[in-house]
Design a protein around this motif. Structure first.
Motif, PDB file in Angstrom:
ATOM      1  N   THR A  56       0.918  -1.292   0.014  1.00  0.00           N
ATOM      2  CA  THR A  56       0.034  -0.070  -0.139  1.00  0.00           C
ATOM      3  C   THR A  56       0.953   1.384   0.020  1.00  0.00           C
ATOM      4  N   HIS A  57       1.930   1.128   0.789  1.00  0.00           N
ATOM      5  CA  HIS A  57       2.675   2.542   0.994  1.00  0.00           C
ATOM      6  C   HIS A  57       3.410   2.855  -0.613  1.00  0.00           C
ATOM      7  N   THR A  58       3.627   1.663  -1.169  1.00  0.00           N
ATOM      8  CA  THR A  58       4.396   1.984  -2.469  1.00  0.00           C
ATOM      9  C   THR A  58       3.446   2.475  -3.441  1.00  0.00           C
ATOM     10  N   GLN A  59       2.283   2.144  -3.543  1.00  0.00           N
ATOM     11  CA  GLN A  59       1.201   2.585  -4.240  1.00  0.00           C
ATOM     12  C   GLN A  59       0.866   3.976  -4.113  1.00  0.00           C
ATOM     13  N   ASN A  60       0.824   4.511  -2.704  1.00  0.00           N
ATOM     14  CA  ASN A  60       0.599   5.578  -2.093  1.00  0.00           C
ATOM     15  C   ASN A  60       1.578   6.817  -2.949  1.00  0.00           C
ATOM     16  N   ILE A  61       2.911   6.100  -2.679  1.00  0.00           N
ATOM     17  CA  ILE A  61       4.010   7.118  -3.023  1.00  0.00           C
ATOM     18  C   ILE A  61       4.075   7.458  -4.486  1.00  0.00           C
ATOM     19  N   HIS A  62       3.543   6.484  -5.365  1.00  0.00           N
ATOM     20  CA  HIS A  62       3.277   6.895  -6.819  1.00  0.00           C
ATOM     21  C   HIS A  62       2.301   7.945  -6.892  1.00  0.00           C
ATOM     22  N   VAL A  63       1.302   7.905  -6.127  1.00  0.00           N
ATOM     23  CA  VAL A  63       0.497   9.113  -6.374  1.00  0.00           C
ATOM     24  C   VAL A  63       0.585  10.364  -5.602  1.00  0.00           C
ATOM     25  N   ASN A  64       1.331  10.250  -4.511  1.00  0.00           N
ATOM     26  CA  ASN A  64       1.755  11.538  -3.792  1.00  0.00           C
ATOM     27  C   ASN A  64       3.042  11.285  -3.033  1.00  0.00           C
ATOM     28  N   PRO A  65       4.366  11.640  -3.649  1.00  0.00           N
ATOM     29  CA  PRO A  65       5.360  11.729  -2.952  1.00  0.00           C
ATOM     30  C   PRO A  65       5.916  12.142  -1.585  1.00  0.00           C
TER      31      PRO A  65
END
Length: 164
Positions: A56-65
């Motif tokens: 989840t954290h990786t997917q989140n980083i892709h949309v919000n760095p």
């Protein structure tokens, strides 16, 4: 040694006392996620994480760095549970392109620190490395001893007081 010199000394070595960080990310709907990951750090205090694309954290980083990271003293080593030593940074994440010189250097640092498991990650196409670049933070040593961190090298500690 003055209080600020003692704090500076503790700050400079604190990240070496932990092997993982707690990371906070936010998805596209603004829903936060807290997780953790092992890390390596360079001399400029950039933090590198090697994470699965399925997380989840990786997917989140892709949309919000924008990522908040927390280094925190182990509970078993703390004298006071309400005053665990901790360091947090507000960071901006950048994906490191696979198989570049930088990527290979970071993989080697992970392997040195965490062993052969890193070779397994290296072969998994969904695993990626992000550089988390801090732009400020806070170091808390105990009750009433909190410091704002700033400066080009993130090397300036300013004691936070209740005074305006």
């Amino acid at each position: 040694m003055s209080q600020i010199e003692q704090a500076q000394s503790q700050y400079e070595t604190f990240t070496q006392s932990v092997e993982s960080i707690i990371i906070s990310t936010v998805n596209s709907a603004g829903i936060p996620n807290a997780s953790y990951t092992p890390f390596v750090m360079d001399d400029a205090k950039n933090i590198y994480i090697y994470v699965s694309g399925l997380a989840t954290h990786t997917q989140n980083i892709h949309v919000n760095p924008h990522v908040s990271v927390l280094f925190i003293e182990d509970e078993s080593k703390s004298d006071q549970i309400f005053a665990r030593r901790r360091l947090n940074f507000d960071c901006t994440a950048t994906l490191i392109e696979r198989e570049t010189e930088t990527w290979n250097q970071i993989v080697a640092q992970f392997k040195e620190r965490f062993g052969e498991l890193i070779e397994v990650f290296r072969g998994l196409p969904d695993f990626r490395i992000f550089r988390l670049t801090p732009n400020g933070g806070r170091f808390v040593i105990g009750f009433g001893t909190a410091y704002q961190i700033s400066g080009d090298q993130l090397d300036k500690l300013v004691h936070i007081t209740g005074n305006k």
